[in-house]
Write a protein that holds these residues in place. Sequence first.
Motif, PDB file in Angstrom:
ATOM      1  N   LYS A  71       0.837  -1.189   0.000  1.00 37.57           N
ATOM      2  CA  LYS A  71       0.000   0.000   0.000  1.00 37.57           C
ATOM      3  C   LYS A  71       0.871   1.236   0.000  1.00 37.57           C
ATOM      4  N   LEU A  72       0.554   2.171  -0.889  1.00 34.56           N
ATOM      5  CA  LEU A  72       1.222   3.463  -0.960  1.00 34.56           C
ATOM      6  C   LEU A  72       0.164   4.546  -0.814  1.00 34.56           C
ATOM      7  N   ALA A  73       0.443   5.555   0.006  1.00 36.59           N
ATOM      8  CA  ALA A  73      -0.546   6.598   0.254  1.00 36.59           C
ATOM      9  C   ALA A  73       0.147   7.936   0.421  1.00 36.59           C
ATOM     10  N   ALA A  74      -0.572   8.975   0.052  1.00 38.95           N
ATOM     11  CA  ALA A  74      -0.076  10.341   0.221  1.00 38.95           C
ATOM     12  C   ALA A  74      -1.259  11.238   0.531  1.00 38.95           C
ATOM     13  N   GLY A  75      -1.009  12.271   1.314  1.00 39.47           N
ATOM     14  CA  GLY A  75      -2.052  13.224   1.659  1.00 39.47           C
ATOM     15  C   GLY A  75      -1.484  14.617   1.764  1.00 39.47           C
ATOM     16  N   ALA A  76      -2.343  15.623   1.563  1.00 37.58           N
ATOM     17  CA  ALA A  76      -1.936  17.019   1.680  1.00 37.58           C
ATOM     18  C   ALA A  76      -3.144  17.817   2.129  1.00 37.58           C
ATOM     19  N   GLY A  77      -2.863  18.922   2.834  1.00 34.82           N
ATOM     20  CA  GLY A  77      -3.978  19.716   3.322  1.00 34.82           C
ATOM     21  C   GLY A  77      -3.557  21.074   3.806  1.00 34.82           C
ATOM     22  N   SER A  78      -4.418  21.663   4.614  1.00 35.17           N
ATOM     23  CA  SER A  78      -4.223  23.026   5.102  1.00 35.17           C
ATOM     24  C   SER A  78      -2.941  23.156   5.899  1.00 35.17           C
ATOM     25  N   LEU A 132      -9.730   7.362  -2.579  1.00 34.98           N
ATOM     26  CA  LEU A 132      -9.584   8.812  -2.579  1.00 34.98           C
ATOM     27  C   LEU A 132     -10.544   9.382  -1.535  1.00 34.98           C
ATOM     28  N   SER A 133     -10.050  10.298  -0.680  1.00 36.64           N
ATOM     29  CA  SER A 133     -10.916  10.872   0.351  1.00 36.64           C
ATOM     30  C   SER A 133     -10.621  12.350   0.530  1.00 36.64           C
ATOM     31  N   LEU A 134     -11.650  13.066   0.918  1.00 36.17           N
ATOM     32  CA  LEU A 134     -11.551  14.488   1.226  1.00 36.17           C
ATOM     33  C   LEU A 134     -12.307  14.734   2.521  1.00 36.17           C
ATOM     34  N   ARG A 135     -11.660  15.395   3.461  1.00 35.72           N
ATOM     35  CA  ARG A 135     -12.313  15.738   4.724  1.00 35.72           C
ATOM     36  C   ARG A 135     -12.162  17.236   4.972  1.00 35.72           C
ATOM     37  N   ILE A 136     -13.276  17.863   5.351  1.00 35.54           N
ATOM     38  CA  ILE A 136     -13.279  19.280   5.719  1.00 35.54           C
ATOM     39  C   ILE A 136     -13.764  19.380   7.155  1.00 35.54           C
ATOM     40  N   ASP A 137     -12.918  19.884   8.020  1.00 32.19           N
ATOM     41  CA  ASP A 137     -13.283  20.107   9.415  1.00 32.19           C
ATOM     42  C   ASP A 137     -13.634  21.573   9.639  1.00 32.19           C
ATOM     43  N   PRO A 164      -6.654  28.332  21.033  1.00 30.70           N
ATOM     44  CA  PRO A 164      -7.576  28.458  19.901  1.00 30.70           C
ATOM     45  C   PRO A 164      -7.552  27.228  19.002  1.00 30.70           C
ATOM     46  N   ALA A 165      -8.726  26.787  18.597  1.00 31.43           N
ATOM     47  CA  ALA A 165      -8.845  25.644  17.690  1.00 31.43           C
ATOM     48  C   ALA A 165      -8.755  26.121  16.239  1.00 31.43           C
ATOM     49  N   PRO A 166      -8.353  25.252  15.314  1.00 32.19           N
ATOM     50  CA  PRO A 166      -8.261  25.656  13.905  1.00 32.19           C
ATOM     51  C   PRO A 166      -9.616  26.069  13.344  1.00 32.19           C
ATOM     52  N   GLU A 167      -9.577  27.008  12.402  1.00 36.38           N
ATOM     53  CA  GLU A 167     -10.776  27.365  11.645  1.00 36.38           C
ATOM     54  C   GLU A 167     -10.944  26.328  10.526  1.00 36.38           C
ATOM     55  N   ARG A 168     -11.672  26.671   9.481  1.00 32.66           N
ATOM     56  CA  ARG A 168     -11.924  25.690   8.420  1.00 32.66           C
ATOM     57  C   ARG A 168     -10.605  25.149   7.870  1.00 32.66           C
ATOM     58  N   ASN A 169     -10.508  23.827   7.777  1.00 32.01           N
ATOM     59  CA  ASN A 169      -9.306  23.205   7.224  1.00 32.01           C
ATOM     60  C   ASN A 169      -9.694  21.917   6.520  1.00 32.01           C
ATOM     61  N   LEU A 170      -8.859  21.471   5.592  1.00 32.13           N
ATOM     62  CA  LEU A 170      -9.200  20.305   4.780  1.00 32.13           C
ATOM     63  C   LEU A 170      -7.986  19.412   4.607  1.00 32.13           C
ATOM     64  N   TRP A 171      -8.298  18.164   4.234  1.00 32.63           N
ATOM     65  CA  TRP A 171      -7.243  17.184   3.971  1.00 32.63           C
ATOM     66  C   TRP A 171      -7.682  16.279   2.835  1.00 32.63           C
ATOM     67  N   LEU A 172      -6.812  16.123   1.827  1.00 31.15           N
ATOM     68  CA  LEU A 172      -7.058  15.286   0.671  1.00 31.15           C
ATOM     69  C   LEU A 172      -6.058  14.142   0.690  1.00 31.15           C
ATOM     70  N   ALA A 173      -6.548  12.904   0.561  1.00 29.07           N
ATOM     71  CA  ALA A 173      -5.669  11.738   0.640  1.00 29.07           C
ATOM     72  C   ALA A 173      -5.964  10.780  -0.494  1.00 29.07           C
ATOM     73  N   LEU A 174      -4.909  10.151  -1.007  1.00 29.45           N
ATOM     74  CA  LEU A 174      -5.015   9.175  -2.089  1.00 29.45           C
ATOM     75  C   LEU A 174      -4.147   7.975  -1.737  1.00 29.45           C
ATOM     76  N   SER A 175      -4.683   6.773  -1.959  1.00 33.53           N
ATOM     77  CA  SER A 175      -3.904   5.566  -1.690  1.00 33.53           C
ATOM     78  C   SER A 175      -4.114   4.554  -2.803  1.00 33.53           C
ATOM     79  N   TYR A 176      -3.101   3.700  -2.974  1.00 33.38           N
ATOM     80  CA  TYR A 176      -3.146   2.636  -3.973  1.00 33.38           C
ATOM     81  C   TYR A 176      -2.641   1.362  -3.311  1.00 33.38           C
ATOM     82  N   GLN A 177      -3.414   0.302  -3.434  1.00 35.45           N
ATOM     83  CA  GLN A 177      -3.039  -0.967  -2.809  1.00 35.45           C
ATOM     84  C   GLN A 177      -3.165  -2.091  -3.826  1.00 35.45           C
ATOM     85  N   PHE A 178      -2.108  -2.881  -3.953  1.00 37.02           N
ATOM     86  CA  PHE A 178      -2.193  -4.037  -4.845  1.00 37.02           C
ATOM     87  C   PHE A 178      -1.816  -5.287  -4.071  1.00 37.02           C
ATOM     88  N   GLU A 179      -2.406  -6.395  -4.495  1.00 36.85           N
ATOM     89  CA  GLU A 179      -2.234  -7.667  -3.792  1.00 36.85           C
ATOM     90  C   GLU A 179      -1.746  -8.733  -4.755  1.00 36.85           C
TER      91      GLU A 179
END
Length: 655
Positions: A167-174, A608-613, A640-655
């Motif tokens: 499994k290979l995965a990468a994510g990026a966000g605020s 593929l996933s996207l989360r907005i907090d 203080p807690a974070p204001e609007r923030n997001l995270w985008l993640a992508l993963s690929y898994q082969f068996e």
Amino acid sequence: MKRLVLPILVPTGFSLFLSTPGLAVETELASILVSASRTIQTNPLTSSVISVITREEIERSAAQNLLQLLGGHSGIQLTSLYGDGSKATIDMRGFGPSAGANTLILVDGRRLNNSGDRAAPDLNSIDLRRVERIEIVQGSAGTLYGNQAVGGMVNIITRRADAFSVKLAAGAGSYDGYDLYADLGNRLENGLAYHLSARHRESDNYRENNQTERDDYNLRLDYRHPQGEVFLEHQRVDDYQQLPGSLFEAEMEQDRRQSIAAYSGDFSDLESDISRIGLQQELGGYWSFEGEVTRRDDQRSFQTSFRTTPDSVSTQDREVLGFNPRLIAIFPFAAGEATFTGGADLERTDYALQTSFGPQLLDQSVNAYYLQLTAPITGWASTTVGYRHAEVENEIDNGSGSGVDRLDDSVNAAALGFNFTPAEDLRLFVRLDQNYRFATVDEHTNVLFGQPVGIENQTGTSYEAGVEWSRPELRTLLLLYRLDLEDEISFDATGFVNTNLDETRRKGVTLESSWRAYPTLTLGGSLSYTDPTITDGAFKGNRIPLVAARSARLSGDWRFSPQWSLVGETVFTSERIVGGDFSNALARLPGFGVTNVSAHYRHEPWHLSLRIDNLFDKEYANSGSAGFDASFNQQAAFFPAPERNLWLALSYQFE
């Protein structure tokens, strides 16, 4: 010595409640593996309220850490200093600032909590991509799990390699955050399996002076044979964080993302190595043996300054050795199958804290022995009984020049529970469980102000009762509880002293429900009321700080195609007393409501996933404490807690 006496005539206990935390539920209650009896069983007959978050639910939530995943779960309040999952604590039953020492966190049954010092469990050491399921036990588990299992317990079960996969995965966000992850696993035909994973994560985070960088490496080897399994695992964590500190109200109004100059050099740099070997072995007949040996070595350097005086670099070293053997018997009983568990929890801690104010040195041994029996009485009733004896030995050197202080104690705890199912869709339960918490070295002594060594250990009794109603498409739980404690250990910021609160009481009620409105749409909700009150002593009648009286959650899970799902939640929390303010005199943390949404796409081998907090950009603080300004006047300080923030993640898994 303290002894807790179990009232013989009180019929108490609580039911097995297998559900999800307000995400999606299946039409029928599926067979779920749980290990709340300290061995893995399928839908065990046990007097425990257990909710299980499955692997599929974790993926659909798109959560990156436990803070996001558990936020708003009924019976749980979370506090976080910086909102990135670090410096976060899970609070069950309303402990506020001391929640990290009163809620037990386990990974595959291994303790994350520290018995020797007050450092909270490192929740960021848990990468959710490695997690198979999470079991949440509401209420005390003092008989079976012992020290610090006062308000509840969370057990994180990691994934196992059963076939070849990469499994290979990468994510990026605020906040310039990014994450890289890879794992490799396989199980060979001879029963040998290996699983390796590596993760690197960096972020500037919401606040100034709050950059983080973390590397996490994991290895597990195991060998399965017809009579059991042996395993070896190791985790290495390198975690660097800048610490921005708190802000007063006027400073937040000026710039809620700032960090004042006094904290500009504050940081925490942790290197942690955790090794464990374990064995599961059938012994013949109804008996089996399980046991693990664990070694954890933490080396940390840090700087945490006062507002008026920058501090120098301090060091904190901790070595923990644990041995946890147990015998399990599953055998025929009058009306079904009974489970007996008997074992020991043996732990040794060597701890050294070196600061500019002097040392805190600890040599601690905690030895405990327990028995528990869960058995059916009739076809519609079962009982759980248990007993534990625990001893602690402390050798403490606080640098006073008077030598080593010995502080030893012992405690007994017992449990009794009943579980009734008068109808197929109805469950009634009552329960009593006694609990305890041993004081840590930084509670026994305060090197900063010369507090004398010695504080009482905390003991208590938890009472719970409730009803669960379950239909194929609707499930509801009503839970009532009361938790009475003696000598609760806490920190009074008004006097800068560790203290025992003579008597405290927590009363509460939780209502949660999940409704499958359509085959592809599940709605959920929960309401919780908590009344944590000091019932004797100098602060009699006041509330425990950092505990919200009311919290609620509304959620929805819409799987609108075989590949796509959309999850949304809104979490509400009422106002709270700031940490350390037992006089209840300072400004309070305002209540807030936050909405989070996530979308998940799954088309094997891609995810593929996207989360907005904080979707609606709410400005709020999730934690606060009593602080002192430059004139040494006390006022409320906030994180203080974070204001609007997001995270985008992508993963690929082969068996």
